[in-house]
Write an enzyme that holds these catalytic residues in place. Structure first.
Site, PDB file in Angstrom:
ATOM      1  CG  ASP A   6     -46.182  57.421  19.356  1.00 58.40           C
ATOM      2  OD1 ASP A   6     -45.710  57.456  20.500  1.00 58.40           O
ATOM      3  OD2 ASP A   6     -47.181  58.082  19.008  1.00 58.40           O
ATOM      4  CG  ASP A   8     -51.107  57.648  23.961  1.00 55.05           C
ATOM      5  OD1 ASP A   8     -52.312  57.374  23.959  1.00 55.05           O
ATOM      6  OD2 ASP A   8     -50.308  57.282  24.830  1.00 55.05           O
ATOM      7  CE  LYS A 148     -41.771  57.490  22.259  1.00 52.74           C
ATOM      8  NZ  LYS A 148     -42.987  57.599  21.411  1.00 52.74           N
ATOM      9  CG  ASP A 171     -48.290  61.547  18.202  1.00 49.17           C
ATOM     10  OD1 ASP A 171     -47.447  60.829  18.776  1.00 49.17           O
ATOM     11  OD2 ASP A 171     -49.132  62.225  18.807  1.00 49.17           O
ATOM     12  CG  ASP A 175     -43.000  59.585  18.273  1.00 51.43           C
ATOM     13  OD1 ASP A 175     -42.808  58.525  18.898  1.00 51.43           O
ATOM     14  OD2 ASP A 175     -44.076  60.213  18.302  1.00 51.43           O
TER      15      ASP A 175
HETATM   16  O1  LIG Z   1     -48.363  58.934  26.912  1.00 56.85           O
HETATM   17  C1  LIG Z   1     -47.686  59.813  26.361  1.00 56.85           C
HETATM   18  O2  LIG Z   1     -47.402  60.896  26.893  1.00 56.85           O
HETATM   19  C2  LIG Z   1     -47.182  59.552  24.985  1.00 56.85           C
HETATM   20  O3  LIG Z   1     -47.252  58.204  24.634  1.00 56.85           O
HETATM   21  P1  LIG Z   1     -46.693  57.793  23.190  1.00 56.85           P
HETATM   22  O4  LIG Z   1     -45.230  58.024  23.218  1.00 56.85           O
HETATM   23  O5  LIG Z   1     -47.076  56.350  23.030  1.00 56.85           O
HETATM   24  O6  LIG Z   1     -47.394  58.654  22.199  1.00 56.85           O
HETATM   25 MG   LIG Z   2     -47.383  59.669  20.449  1.00 55.23          MG
END
Ligand SMILES: O=C(O)COP(=O)(O)O
Ligand SMILES: [Mg+2]
Length: 222
Positions: A6, A8, A148, A171, A175
């Site tokens: 992932d 963020d 995902k 996180d 995920d």
């Molecule tokens: O931008 C988001 O809402 C989350 O992005 P991520 O899945 O990379 O954590």
């Molecule tokens: Mg994330």
């Protein structure tokens, strides 16, 4: 090692800036295969891979878009995304300031700002057969058939691997799909409750340091 990672909250520093931690670059470069699995759009994932210097394998838009081996594919929802936007935001304002770059290149889902009422986003989404995932960065309005995990299956297949060969690190509730499909899963310590419960392991460290901890632990496990 093959990683389904992932962006963020997992590769970022956690100092409130949203910035990537450059100390993740070497660990990303050192593993055999990386599939970036993100709620962000493909251009974000592609830029990350390009500037880190790794092959741009990606699951973007929470699984709605996948990219592997030079080939982009769309997992287009049957549900009514346009109907959602028409009802929820007839003026196109999804809560992002200025030009909406969050949705500009988004093709299979819609991202609403966390400033908006989650209950209202959910109510309208449900009327259009859509579900809402809260990543802590945006409310993602998407088909319940896309996640995902299914994206990782699609990318792994094109690369000639089994999803169970991957170590998933993330996180948030978006995920859980990769956690379910990968062979091993880690939630970083800052992860939301849904992700922590779904993961096989939870790291002691948060954010990018949690990511590095997970990679080192997997390397030690051989
Ligand atoms: O931008 C988001 O809402 C989350 O992005 P991520 O899945 O990379 O954590
Ligand atoms: Mg994330």
């Amino acid at each position: 090692m093959r990683l389904a990672v992932d962006i963020d909250g997992t590769l970022t520093r956690g100092d409130g800036s949203g910035a990537l931690d450059p100390s993740v670059f070497e660990p990303l470069r050192a593993v055999e295969t990386v599939v970036v699995c993100t709620g962000k759009v493909l251009p974000n994932a592609n830029a990350l891979c390009t500037y880190v210097g790794i092959e741009p394998n990606a699951v973007a838009e929470t699984g709605g878009v996948t990219y592997a081996d030079g080939d982009v594919r769309f997992h287009v929802p049957d549900e009514d995304l346009e109907g959602f936007v028409e009802e929820y935001a007839p003026d196109g304002d999804l809560g992002w300031e200025g030009t909406d770059l969050v949705n500009r290149w988004r093709e299979t889902e819609v991202a609403v700002s966390l400033d908006r009422s989650k209950d209202e986003v959910k109510r309208v989404a449900e009327r259009h057969g859509l579900e809402v995932l809260d990543t802590g960065y945006a409310y993602h309005v998407k088909s319940p058939d896309v996640d995902k995990g299914q994206g990782l299956v699609a990318v792994a297949d094109r690369l000639g691997f089994d999803p169970s060969e991957f170590v998933a690190i993330g996180d948030s509730e978006n995920d859980v799909g990769t956690f379910d499909r990968a062979g091993v899963s880690y939630a970083v310590a800052n992860a939301d409750e849904t992700a922590r419960e779904a993961a096989e392991f939870v790291t002691e460290a948060s954010y990018s340091r949690g990511f590095i901890e997970a990679v080192e632990r997997e390397r030690d496990r051989g």
